[in-house]
Design an enzyme around this catalytic site. Structure first.
Site, PDB file in Angstrom:
ATOM      1  N   CYS A   1     -11.587  34.393 -47.141  1.00  0.00           N
ATOM      2  CA  CYS A   1     -11.095  35.639 -47.722  1.00  0.00           C
ATOM      3  C   CYS A   1      -9.839  35.380 -48.542  1.00  0.00           C
ATOM      4  CB  CYS A   1     -10.782  36.652 -46.631  1.00  0.00           C
ATOM      5  SG  CYS A   1     -12.111  36.924 -45.463  1.00  0.00           S
TER       6      CYS A   1
ATOM      7  N   ARG B   1     -13.186  31.156 -53.538  1.00  0.00           N
ATOM      8  CA  ARG B   1     -13.123  30.997 -52.088  1.00  0.00           C
ATOM      9  C   ARG B   1     -14.365  31.555 -51.402  1.00  0.00           C
ATOM     10  NH1 ARG B   1      -7.516  30.349 -50.392  1.00  0.00           N
ATOM     11  NH2 ARG B   1      -7.975  31.314 -48.379  1.00  0.00           N
TER      12      ARG B   1
ATOM     13  N   TRP C   1     -14.997  37.732 -46.964  1.00  0.00           N
ATOM     14  CA  TRP C   1     -16.161  36.936 -46.561  1.00  0.00           C
ATOM     15  C   TRP C   1     -16.480  37.359 -45.138  1.00  0.00           C
ATOM     16  CZ3 TRP C   1     -17.513  32.994 -43.053  1.00  0.00           C
ATOM     17  CH2 TRP C   1     -18.630  32.231 -43.406  1.00  0.00           C
TER      18      TRP C   1
ATOM     19  N   ASN D   1      -7.074  37.656 -43.478  1.00  0.00           N
ATOM     20  CA  ASN D   1      -7.930  36.472 -43.501  1.00  0.00           C
ATOM     21  C   ASN D   1      -7.827  35.830 -42.125  1.00  0.00           C
ATOM     22  OD1 ASN D   1      -9.471  34.256 -44.135  1.00  0.00           O
ATOM     23  ND2 ASN D   1      -7.854  33.197 -45.261  1.00  0.00           N
ATOM     24  N   GLY D   2      -8.982  35.543 -41.495  1.00  0.00           N
ATOM     25  CA  GLY D   2      -8.962  34.914 -40.185  1.00  0.00           C
ATOM     26  C   GLY D   2      -9.797  35.697 -39.184  1.00  0.00           C
TER      27      GLY D   2
ATOM     28  N   GLU E   1     -25.049  13.688 -48.572  1.00  0.00           N
ATOM     29  CA  GLU E   1     -24.291  14.522 -49.500  1.00  0.00           C
ATOM     30  C   GLU E   1     -25.204  15.133 -50.557  1.00  0.00           C
ATOM     31  OE1 GLU E   1     -21.266  16.288 -51.944  1.00  0.00           O
ATOM     32  OE2 GLU E   1     -21.586  15.955 -49.805  1.00  0.00           O
TER      33      GLU E   1
ATOM     34  N   LYS F   1     -25.609  19.123 -51.175  1.00  0.00           N
ATOM     35  CA  LYS F   1     -25.366  19.759 -52.465  1.00  0.00           C
ATOM     36  C   LYS F   1     -26.556  20.604 -52.882  1.00  0.00           C
ATOM     37  CE  LYS F   1     -21.322  18.710 -53.640  1.00  0.00           C
ATOM     38  NZ  LYS F   1     -21.060  18.867 -52.215  1.00  0.00           N
TER      39      LYS F   1
ATOM     40  N   GLU G   1     -26.951  23.733 -50.720  1.00  0.00           N
ATOM     41  CA  GLU G   1     -25.833  24.660 -50.900  1.00  0.00           C
ATOM     42  C   GLU G   1     -26.057  25.620 -52.057  1.00  0.00           C
ATOM     43  OE1 GLU G   1     -21.499  22.985 -49.710  1.00  0.00           O
ATOM     44  OE2 GLU G   1     -22.514  21.837 -51.254  1.00  0.00           O
TER      45      GLU G   1
ATOM     46  N   HIS H   1     -39.698   6.626 -38.078  1.00  0.00           N
ATOM     47  CA  HIS H   1     -39.453   7.061 -36.700  1.00  0.00           C
ATOM     48  C   HIS H   1     -39.569   8.579 -36.554  1.00  0.00           C
ATOM     49  CE1 HIS H   1     -38.333   3.071 -35.323  1.00  0.00           C
ATOM     50  NE2 HIS H   1     -37.595   2.949 -36.419  1.00  0.00           N
TER      51      HIS H   1
ATOM     52  N   LYS I   1     -15.262  28.559 -50.076  1.00  0.00           N
ATOM     53  CA  LYS I   1     -14.699  27.280 -50.517  1.00  0.00           C
ATOM     54  C   LYS I   1     -13.838  26.648 -49.439  1.00  0.00           C
ATOM     55  CE  LYS I   1     -13.622  24.032 -53.477  1.00  0.00           C
ATOM     56  NZ  LYS I   1     -14.637  23.006 -53.794  1.00  0.00           N
TER      57      LYS I   1
END
Length: 607
Positions: free
Chosen positions: A2, A27, A74, A98-99, A479, A483, A486, A502, A602
């Site tokens: 946020c 963010r 968010w 925020n939190g 990675e 990506k 995401e 396997h 973010k």
């Protein structure tokens, strides 16, 4: 996560608040709102979705006033909705947060028993109602806010605005960053200095547990004990806070293209004159006294650590443990003497990583961080903070920060190897000389974009995609899969190539593309063998390799992208480029929101 902004200004606050919130869009958010005080009256406007929806609302229902707070939310407690959007208002007080308030249920029950009604599902409404309660009990606004703060458990950054008080904002932080901006007869609050950059370049960062009382001409800060304290005012470089796309369609595209420049800056920053040694800031590290390295991070930074594990163990023969931050401290791992704990975070505010750092404080011999924000909490609480110098990264999917993290970690591994005597001075010079060619090689690698754009169009039609890599390429496969998922929302998984047989090979058929990252190195033949197993089962292979690899292993593949050749030690950094481009253009082909993918933030500043 946020975003928070606050303004005590000489001009109308609403346009300033919306513009500041735009600079915090990176963010991640799902709703936004502002509140202002005009002639003593407190009012607010809120909207779900992008900030343009809030802007449209303000055209039809303007908010006047030169004092205000704003927020991009968010969702944590409660779905995205107008009711759940910030600012939250209770009687004479509005709050942005925020939190996560961990004890909000107990406080909510207490308030309900006292006759207070709730209209949202959020933990933040509890903060506003509790403050209202204390004001009804006769406390002045500042005292009511401080008493509320004393009741809160959890992590938060908060800003309070009060009816009848057009020259007052109360701000506080515990576990989430918050900065104060100084103007001429104006004051500002922001969860990120980027938000305040158009208004001021003079910033004071609140420290853990601080609360602040702002007027247009004064700032009073008290620490967690209630004592008056002075916090340093710093000047930030405004050019570092620019958030324009510089002609690119997306911030992610711009940040991919910036990598040759920022990597050159990072390399130059750490090399001694003549380029034959790595220079660390004081207090430095004596790797001859280090027995073990514990590396902790989240997300993309975690994959940077996994890559660095190969470097530290192969180059410097230093045992390395890598852990994901959200699990590390809950395992309560023993920290042996001779251990250096190293934490990697782009923002320097990642909540899980910061908590892991605090667990190691007093146990590890030294705390080292690799961060992009030198003023961040993780940097300030480290014995040694190593900046990656990537510049502001706006795209949620990390690109240039990842390759800068890798570069700094490689420099650190080379430094460790030289000090521990596992590489000679001549080998050190050779590796550093190769590293200095990296920006130019990446420039050349970016020319493969057209080829990957075409491959991405094919991938965009898939529902599932696998990534394979061996050795140093395995973390890069992880990675690459991250990506892709995401920003394109395609299910993607990554495996070490040798693990394919396997279990994961059961997933292979003609509908599942397989991206293979395989420079022509000492493990290339083994990777090709695994690739052939895929092709024998009608799997579609996109091989990303160099010219030698294409010549010896590229026959019969579904598609092929050829990278420049480079020293094998540098391939993880180089091969990040095609992984990023592939994800970007796949998302483009699907029409998803590249810079602000759904459900993501973010900087994750809550657990």
């Amino acid at each position: 996560m946020c975003g928070i902004v606050g303004v005590l200004g000489e001009h109308e606050a609403a346009p300033l608040l919306v513009e500041a919130l735009k600079r915090l869009e990176y963010r991640g958010y799902d709703s936004a709102g502002i509140a202002t005080v005009q002639n003593g009256t407190l009012d607010r406007r809120r909207a779900v979705g992008k900030l343009v929806n809030l802007s449209d609302l303000l055209v039809h229902e303007p908010l006047l006033g030169r004092s205000g707070i704003g927020h991009t939310r968010w969702a944590t407690h409660g779905a995205p909705s107008v009711d759940n959007a910030h600012p939250h208002k209770a009687g004479p007080v509005a709050v942005v947060h925020n939190g996560i308030i961990e004890n909000f249920r107990e406080l909510r029950a207490e308030l309900a028993e006292a006759g207070f009604d709730f209209v949202t599902e959020t933990d933040t409404e509890t903060v506003a109602l509790l403050t209202e309660r204390y004001m009804k009990d006769g406390l002045a606004p500042v005292d009511a806010a401080r008493k509320t703060l004393s009741r809160l458990d959890g992590a938060f950054a908060l800003a309070f605005l009060f009816e009848g008080e057009d020259d007052l904002i109360v701000a506080a932080r515990k576990g989430s960053p918050l900065a104060i901006g100084h103007g001429d007869g104006e004051m500002y609050v922001g969860s990120d200095a980027i938000a305040l950059a158009p208004m001021t370049n003079r910033i004071t960062y609140l420290e853990e547990g601080d609360n602040a009382v702002l007027t247009r001409t004064s700032l009073e800060i008290r620490n967690a004990k209630g004592d008056l304290v002075n916090r340093e005012m710093r000047q930030i470089a405004l050019d570092q806070a620019r958030v324009d796309k510089a002609g690119h369609k997306h911030f992610m595209a711009k940040e991919i293209a910036e990598q040759p420049t920022v990597l050159a800056d990072a390399i130059r920053h750490y090399l001694a004159e003549g380029g034959a040694d790595v220079v660390l800031p004081d207090p430095g590290l004596d790797f001859t006294k280090v027995d073990r390295l514990t590396m902790v991070a989240c997300g993309t930074a975690f994959y940077a650590c996994l890559t660095a594990k190969y470097w530290f163990e192969q180059i410097s023969r230093l045992p390395v443990e890598v852990d994901v931050a959200s699990e590390f401290r809950y395992r309560e791992p023993p920290i042996a003497s001779g251990t250096v704990a190293l934490f990697v975070s782009q923002s320097g505010e990642t909540a899980d990583t910061l908590a892991a750092l605090r667990y190691c404080d007093g146990k590890a011999d030294k705390i080292v961080s690799v961060v992009n924000v030198p003023e961040s909490s993780i940097a300030r609480e480290s014995d040694l903070a190593l900046p990656i110098l990537a510049g502001t990264e706006i795209g949620v999917a990390s690109t240039k920060a990842f390759t800068c993290q890798l570069t700094v970690l490689l420099l650190l591994a080379l430094k460790a190897g030289f000090e521990r005597g596992t590489i000679t001075a001549e080998e050190m010079r050779e590796k550093l000389a190769a590293l200095q060619t990296l920006p130019g090689v990446i420039n050349a690698a970016l020319e493969v974009e057209n080829k990957l754009t075409k491959a991405a169009r094919k991938l965009s039609e898939a529902r599932d995609i696998l990534f394979l890599g061996r050795g140093r390429m395995f973390p890069l496969a992880l990675e690459g899969a991250l990506k892709l998922k995401e920003i394109s929302y395609i299910h993607a998984e990554a495996y070490a190539s040798g693990e394919l047989k396997h279990g994961p090979i059961a997933l292979i058929d003609k509908h599942v593309p397989v991206v293979v990252l395989a420079p022509h190195d000492e493990l290339f033949d083994k990777t090709v063998s695994n690739m052939q197993e895929v092709m024998a089962r009608n799997g579609k292979v996109l091989l990303i390799t160099d010219a030698k690899g294409a010549e010896s292993g590229g026959h019969g593949v579904w598609d092929l992208a050829v990278m420049p050749e480079i020293d094998p030690i540098l391939t993880p950094i180089l091969y990040a480029i095609p992984a990023q481009l592939l994800a970007y253009h796949t998302a483009e082909a699907k029409g998803t929101d590249v810079d602000q993918p759904r459900n993501l933030a973010k900087s994750v500043t809550v657990e």
